[in-house]
Design an enzyme around this catalytic site. Sequence first.
Site, PDB file in Angstrom:
ATOM      1  N   ASP A  86      36.439   9.747  13.533  1.00 15.50           N
ATOM      2  CA  ASP A  86      35.106   9.227  13.232  1.00 15.50           C
ATOM      3  C   ASP A  86      34.314  10.261  12.423  1.00 15.50           C
ATOM      4  O   ASP A  86      34.756  11.390  12.252  1.00 15.50           O
ATOM      5  CB  ASP A  86      34.351   8.862  14.524  1.00 15.50           C
ATOM      6  CG  ASP A  86      34.446   9.964  15.566  1.00 15.50           C
ATOM      7  OD1 ASP A  86      34.606  11.135  15.186  1.00 15.50           O
ATOM      8  OD2 ASP A  86      34.361   9.650  16.767  1.00 15.50           O
ATOM      9  N   ASP A  88      30.619  12.089  12.115  1.00 13.80           N
ATOM     10  CA  ASP A  88      29.308  12.335  12.702  1.00 13.80           C
ATOM     11  C   ASP A  88      28.377  12.899  11.638  1.00 13.80           C
ATOM     12  O   ASP A  88      28.761  13.777  10.864  1.00 13.80           O
ATOM     13  CB  ASP A  88      29.421  13.339  13.861  1.00 13.80           C
ATOM     14  CG  ASP A  88      30.203  12.742  15.019  1.00 13.80           C
ATOM     15  OD1 ASP A  88      30.042  11.535  15.270  1.00 13.80           O
ATOM     16  OD2 ASP A  88      30.982  13.471  15.659  1.00 13.80           O
ATOM     17  N   ASP A 165      31.277  24.306  19.460  1.00 13.08           N
ATOM     18  CA  ASP A 165      32.294  25.029  20.230  1.00 13.08           C
ATOM     19  C   ASP A 165      33.189  25.957  19.388  1.00 13.08           C
ATOM     20  O   ASP A 165      33.149  27.163  19.535  1.00 13.08           O
ATOM     21  CB  ASP A 165      33.133  24.065  21.103  1.00 13.08           C
ATOM     22  CG  ASP A 165      33.640  22.843  20.350  1.00 13.08           C
ATOM     23  OD1 ASP A 165      33.442  22.765  19.120  1.00 13.08           O
ATOM     24  OD2 ASP A 165      34.251  21.965  20.993  1.00 13.08           O
TER      25      ASP A 165
HETATM   26  P1  ATP Z   1      37.772  14.414  17.753  1.00 14.07           P
HETATM   27  O1  ATP Z   1      38.498  14.275  16.472  1.00 14.07           O
HETATM   28  O2  ATP Z   1      38.668  14.474  18.910  1.00 14.07           O
HETATM   29  O3  ATP Z   1      36.622  13.455  17.911  1.00 14.07           O
HETATM   30  P2  ATP Z   1      35.645  16.316  17.456  1.00 14.07           P
HETATM   31  O4  ATP Z   1      35.655  17.759  17.061  1.00 14.07           O
HETATM   32  O5  ATP Z   1      34.923  15.388  16.542  1.00 14.07           O
HETATM   33  O6  ATP Z   1      37.143  15.894  17.680  1.00 14.07           O
HETATM   34  P3  ATP Z   1      33.841  15.387  19.458  1.00 14.07           P
HETATM   35  O7  ATP Z   1      33.976  15.403  20.934  1.00 14.07           O
HETATM   36  O8  ATP Z   1      33.736  14.096  18.747  1.00 14.07           O
HETATM   37  O9  ATP Z   1      35.047  16.239  18.896  1.00 14.07           O
HETATM   38  O10 ATP Z   1      32.575  16.286  19.135  1.00 14.07           O
HETATM   39  C1  ATP Z   1      31.982  16.350  17.837  1.00 14.07           C
HETATM   40  C2  ATP Z   1      31.495  17.766  17.556  1.00 14.07           C
HETATM   41  O11 ATP Z   1      30.476  18.132  18.493  1.00 14.07           O
HETATM   42  C3  ATP Z   1      32.557  18.849  17.708  1.00 14.07           C
HETATM   43  O12 ATP Z   1      33.312  19.001  16.530  1.00 14.07           O
HETATM   44  C4  ATP Z   1      31.722  20.073  18.004  1.00 14.07           C
HETATM   45  O13 ATP Z   1      31.167  20.594  16.842  1.00 14.07           O
HETATM   46  C5  ATP Z   1      30.595  19.507  18.852  1.00 14.07           C
HETATM   47  N1  ATP Z   1      30.909  19.559  20.318  1.00 14.07           N
HETATM   48  C6  ATP Z   1      31.463  18.593  21.068  1.00 14.07           C
HETATM   49  N2  ATP Z   1      31.597  18.977  22.342  1.00 14.07           N
HETATM   50  C7  ATP Z   1      31.118  20.222  22.415  1.00 14.07           C
HETATM   51  C8  ATP Z   1      30.956  21.170  23.470  1.00 14.07           C
HETATM   52  N3  ATP Z   1      31.364  20.887  24.709  1.00 14.07           N
HETATM   53  N4  ATP Z   1      30.400  22.364  23.174  1.00 14.07           N
HETATM   54  C9  ATP Z   1      29.974  22.644  21.916  1.00 14.07           C
HETATM   55  N5  ATP Z   1      30.104  21.812  20.891  1.00 14.07           N
HETATM   56  C10 ATP Z   1      30.655  20.612  21.108  1.00 14.07           C
HETATM   57 MG    MG Z   2      34.620  13.268  16.911  1.00 19.00          MG
END
Ligand code: ATP
Ligand code: MG
Length: 465
Positions: A86, A88, A165
Site C-alpha cells: 500500500d 501511505d 522504526d
Molecule cells: P508493509 O509493507 O508490511 O506494510 P510498512 O513498512 O509499510 O510495511 P506499516 O505497518 O504499514 O509497515 O507501517 C508504515 C510505516 O509506519 C513504517 O514503514 C514505519 O515508517 C512506520 N511504523 C509502523 N509501525 C511503527 C512502529 N511500531 N514504530 C515506528 N514506526 C512505525
Molecule cells: Mg504499509
Amino acid sequence: MNFWLIARNFAAAFLLALLDALTKGRSKGTIIRTPSIIARPDHNISRANISRSALRVLYQLREAGFDAYLVGGGVRDLLLGREPKDFDVVTNAHPEQVKDVFGRNCHLIGRRFRLAHVRSGRDIVEVATFRAIPNEYAVDQETGNGMLLRDNVYGTIEEDALRRDFTVNALYYNIADFSVVDYGSGMADLRAGMLRLLGDPEVRFREDPVRMLRAVRFAAKLGFNIDAASERLMPGMASLMQEVPSARLFDECLKLFHGGQAVETFEKLRHYRLFDWLFPETERCLGEEEEHFPITFVIHGLANTDARIQEDKPVTPAFLFAVLLWEPVRRLAEEYVENDGLDEVLALQQAGSEILTRSLERVAIPKRYSLDMREIWQLQPRFEGRSGKRPQRLLTHPRFRAAYDFLVLRARAGEAEQELADWWTRFQASGEEVQRTMIMPSGEESGRRKRRRRSRGGKKQTPVT
Ligand code: ATP
Ligand code: MG
C-alpha cells in the site's frame, strides 16, 4: 605531538560532542539534521509504479499549497523493485486542512492520533500529518520501563522521520520534485540489505517492543539482516512483549504468519526467543522431541500457508491459529485420555478450551476464529469413523474442508496415518457409488485408531539411554 595538533584535536572532539548532544536532544525538539536528497535521475521510483489514487491525493495536496510525500513500506518496496502493499501519504497539512482539501471524500479517524482517510477512485488512501517526537515518555508505573504511551503531537518532517522504526522505512518520496528524502542512512541500508533502527536500539525497543517483531517480519520478507547491535539485544529484551496489548499481538501475528514467509518468520522468532512470548504453550512442546522425532507439525502447517499465499489461495486466521496451538492441545488431550480415561472427543474439547484460555492472555484471538479452531480440532477423531453413515455426515459439516486440510497436515507430519488422509481425499472426490464401496465395516476402523500413534517411524523405537 605539538601543542597546535593537540588543541586542534581537542576542538574537533568538542565540536563533535556538541553536535552529538544537539542531535540527541530529540525529546526537546532540537533536531539538527541535513537530509540527503536523492534527485529523480538518481533513484528508480517511477510514477508509473505508484497507484493512481495515491498520486491523485499527493497532487491535490500539493496544489492546495501543502507538502506531500509518500513514506514507509511503499517507498521502500518501490526502491527495491518490489510491488508495494500500500501507499501511505504524509503531509504538513493538519487533519482539518486535509478535510478542507478533499471535502466529502475525506473521513477523519482515530482519537489519539487523527488520520485522514481519503477516498480516491475505488481506493482509500491514508493521509497522516507529520508526527512530532513525543516529549513525554510516560513511564509505566509498574515496570518503569519507559514504554511510549503518548504519541499525539504534530511536527516537522524531520521529527516524523526520526520517530519511525527502521532507516529503510523512513524514506520520503517528494511529489514536488520526485526526489527521495533520507534523514537517516536509509538508502545505504537499503543497498546493504540492512535493518537498522533509527536512534538507540535499546531505547527504541523499550518504547515499542513490537519493533522486535517488525524486525523479524521485514528480515524474512525482504531477506535483510538485522543490524548486529539490535540483534544482540533482542533475546534479552523479548520479555518486554508482555507489556504489549494482546489485541495488538493478534494483528501482528497475522502480519507475521500471513505475509508469505511464515516458516522463515517462525524460525527467526524462535531464534530471537520471541515466539515464547507469543505462544508459550507451543514453545514448551517444541523444545521436546516425541518418540525421538522432532515436532514438525507447525512447520508443515506454516509451509502450507506460505504455499497457499504463493498460489493466491485464501488463508484464514482460524486455520493458522489452529496450527500454531495444535501441539499443546493434542498433548493435553492425550494426557486426559491416558490419565483420566476421557473419551477422545471430550478430551480434545477440554484441552482445546484450556489451551485457548491460556493463550488468549498473550494473543487475543477473536471469538469468531476460536470457535472455528475448536471445531477443526474436535473433528480430527471423527475422521477415523469410516463405517455406516458417519463419513457422509462428516462431509456435510461446515468445517469439513478446513478439518480435512488439517488432517492432511497431520499425516504429512507423521502424526496421523497417511492411508487415512488418502482415504478421505478419494472419498470426497468420488461419486456416491464409489463412496458406497469405500465405507468400512465397523470392526476394521477401530483397529486403525489404535495404530495411529505409531505412524511416526513405523516400529516404536527403544529409548536411547
Ligand atoms: P508493509 O509493507 O508490511 O506494510 P510498512 O513498512 O509499510 O510495511 P506499516 O505497518 O504499514 O509497515 O507501517 C508504515 C510505516 O509506519 C513504517 O514503514 C514505519 O515508517 C512506520 N511504523 C509502523 N509501525 C511503527 C512502529 N511500531 N514504530 C515506528 N514506526 C512505525
Ligand atoms: Mg504499509
